[in-house]
Design a protein around this motif. Structure first.
Motif, PDB file in Angstrom:
ATOM      1  N   ASN A 191       0.838  -1.195   0.000  1.00 42.54           N
ATOM      2  CA  ASN A 191       0.000   0.000   0.000  1.00 42.54           C
ATOM      3  C   ASN A 191       0.876   1.250   0.000  1.00 42.54           C
ATOM      4  N   ARG A 192       0.262   2.409  -0.185  1.00 42.89           N
ATOM      5  CA  ARG A 192       1.024   3.660  -0.263  1.00 42.89           C
ATOM      6  C   ARG A 192       1.730   3.983   1.045  1.00 42.89           C
ATOM      7  N   ASP A 193       1.156   3.549   2.175  1.00 41.46           N
ATOM      8  CA  ASP A 193       1.789   3.840   3.467  1.00 41.46           C
ATOM      9  C   ASP A 193       2.819   2.786   3.861  1.00 41.46           C
ATOM     10  N   GLY A 194       3.107   1.839   2.972  1.00 43.43           N
ATOM     11  CA  GLY A 194       4.116   0.817   3.253  1.00 43.43           C
ATOM     12  C   GLY A 194       3.557  -0.458   3.840  1.00 43.43           C
ATOM     13  N   THR A 195       2.302  -0.449   4.280  1.00 42.59           N
ATOM     14  CA  THR A 195       1.694  -1.677   4.784  1.00 42.59           C
ATOM     15  C   THR A 195       1.365  -2.602   3.611  1.00 42.59           C
ATOM     16  N   LEU A 196       1.007  -3.845   3.951  1.00 41.82           N
ATOM     17  CA  LEU A 196       0.735  -4.844   2.922  1.00 41.82           C
ATOM     18  C   LEU A 196      -0.748  -5.170   2.844  1.00 41.82           C
TER      19      LEU A 196
END
Length: 482
Positions: free
Chosen positions: A360-365
């Protein structure tokens, strides 16, 4: 402030009417407090950064260790099992997953040890029989190819009990027991299992008991050359365990075998020539689908914590304590690359991306469970070996191996994280030194002010004395004029 300066400050104010002690204290505080506040504020921020970096490092370790522990459990690899544990039972050994299963094992012979028993001492009373004399002297006990050990009997331990204790305490690996039953008292000796672990007792010296006629040489024994005068008989002979594992005959000194199949312990419980026992692995109770769901959840927990620590906020007052810290940006970058890193070098599925994992854009998956289910349905064995290989290799490291390599690279000596931690720890020492230096400077400043105001007080006292004298003279002159 020293005791001398305290006395001076206490004395000040006597002549001028000014509270110079309070004035000095106020001047010192006005000079010290802004500088001290600036240092302590930096200390607070630096301590928060050190704590946040330690927390990030610890969270990374927790994530990697938990993943390794999870995949090492039987839930993802299955449990070793035997279809006839009365003949051979199995259990997993730590460090890896058993390979080469299923396998067929035939237990042709159990390992056995040499068991000796002495002639019966007719005394049937347990206490008296155990205390019966055995003779004084020395025996030499040797097991297999080991060095002989001395068994010494003196007047202090001249008994069946004393001889048994001396053998047990020798550390040779032979167990001695005093047995008293309806027949009388005997000494029983049992050596370690295995054909190569036979033992012998050789008489070094022996003095016959003049009262009972007990002679220590009666306990001597050798399988090759029976000693003269020995009254020991062999009840069992030492031999190796003999198994047939997938058609290959193997011999072992004991009935617990750790080396026949990697990461598998085999306990031989009964000889059963001609009977094949199947050793296999039960089906995993937890699926690779469950594994990826747990992995993504744990990964997102770690990434969200890193995002909070590095957030820019609306301004400096509510920004994350590690905002702008390059080492944490590097950590996030390396973690994000896991989804595209190759876990296996062959087949249609090689990366987490191939299994429906995206960033995702925030680095989460995010996990596309439909894509994952489709991949598992197409080739369940390949997915299992991709995520949790039976044996890790350079080209098939598995999910835990990938996490270990990322963790090791992030935390390596001289890396960005280690350098940043070292930088803030060095700053913590510098700030503590600055506070110590400030305290020393302010102590000196207070002493200087005290001296200045002490001198001023002296001048004021002199001026007051002159004023008083002049007033007296004026009064006299005025009176004389009248």
């Amino acid at each position: 402030m020293t005791s001398v300066s305290s006395s001076i400050l206490t004395a000040l104010g006597a002549g001028s009417g000014i509270d110079t002690a309070s004035l000095v204290s106020s001047l010192v505080s006005a000079t010290k407090e802004p500088r001290q506040a600036a240092i302590t504020n930096r200390q607070t921020l630096n301590s928060a950064r050190i704590s946040a970096l330690a927390s990030a490092s610890s969270s990374l370790d927790t994530f990697a260790d938990a993943l390794n522990s999870l995949l090492a459990g039987t839930g993802y690899s299955g449990t070793p099992a035997s279809n006839d544990p009365s003949i051979a039972s199995v259990s997993a050994l730590p460090g890896g997953t058993p390979t080469g299963l299923p396998a067929q094992i035939e237990v042709r012979q159990l390992a056995a040890s040499r068991t000796l028993v002495s002639a019966v001492n007719a005394n049937q009373d347990a206490a008296q029989g155990a205390a019966a004399t055995v003779g004084i002297g020395e025996l030499s006990l040797k097991v297999g190819n080991g060095n002989p050990v001395s068994i010494t009997i003196t007047a202090a331990n001249n008994s069946f009990t004393g001889l048994a204790a001396a053998i047990n305490g020798s550390g040779a690996g032979v167990t001695a027991t005093v047995v008293t039953d309806s027949q009388g008292t005997r000494l029983m000796l049992k050596g370690p299992t295995g054909a190569a672990n036979d033992f012998s007792l050789t008489t070094v010296s022996s003095t016959t008991d003049g009262t009972t006629g007990a002679d220590l040489s009666q306990f001597a024994f050798s399988a090759t050359t029976p000693p003269v005068g020995s009254r020991m008989s062999s009840a069992t002979e030492p031999k190796d365990a003999v198994i047939l594992l997938d058609g290959v005959e193997q011999h072992y000194a004991g009935n617990t075998i750790d080396g026949a199949i990697p990461y598998l312990r085999i306990d031989l419980n009964k000889a059963a020539p001609g009977t094949n026992v199947t050793l296999a692995t039960t089906e995993p109770t937890t699926s690779m689908r469950d594994l990826l769901v747990e992995f993504v959840d744990a990964y997102n927990t770690l990434m969200k914590a890193l995002n909070t620590a590095t957030s820019t906020g609306t301004d400096q007052s509510n920004a994350g304590v590690l905002n702008g810290e390059s080492s944490i940006r590097d950590m996030k970058r390396q973690l994000s690359q896991m989804v595209s890193a190759e876990l296996g070098g062959t087949g249609a599925y090689r990366t987490l991306n191939d299994l429906g994992v995206s960033t995702n854009r925030d680095g989460t998956l995010s996990l596309d469970t439909k894509a994952l289910d489709k991949a598992i349905a197409a080739d369940p064995k390949a997915i299992t070996q991709l995520l949790n290989p039976s044996v890790r290799t350079a080209t098939n490291i598995g999910l835990a191996g990938l996490m270990d390599s990322v963790r090791d690279n992030i935390k390596k000596d001289g890396g960005p994280l280690a350098a940043t931690q070292g930088k803030y720890e060095k700053l913590a020492k510098e700030l503590a030194d600055q506070l110590d230096k400030l305290d020393m400077q302010m102590t000196n400043y207070q002493e200087q002010l005290t001296k200045v105001y002490s001198a001023m007080e002296t001048r004021l006292s002199a001026l007051k004395a002159t004023q008083s004298y002049l007033q007296q003279q004026v009064a006299l002159w005025t009176k004389n004029d009248n």
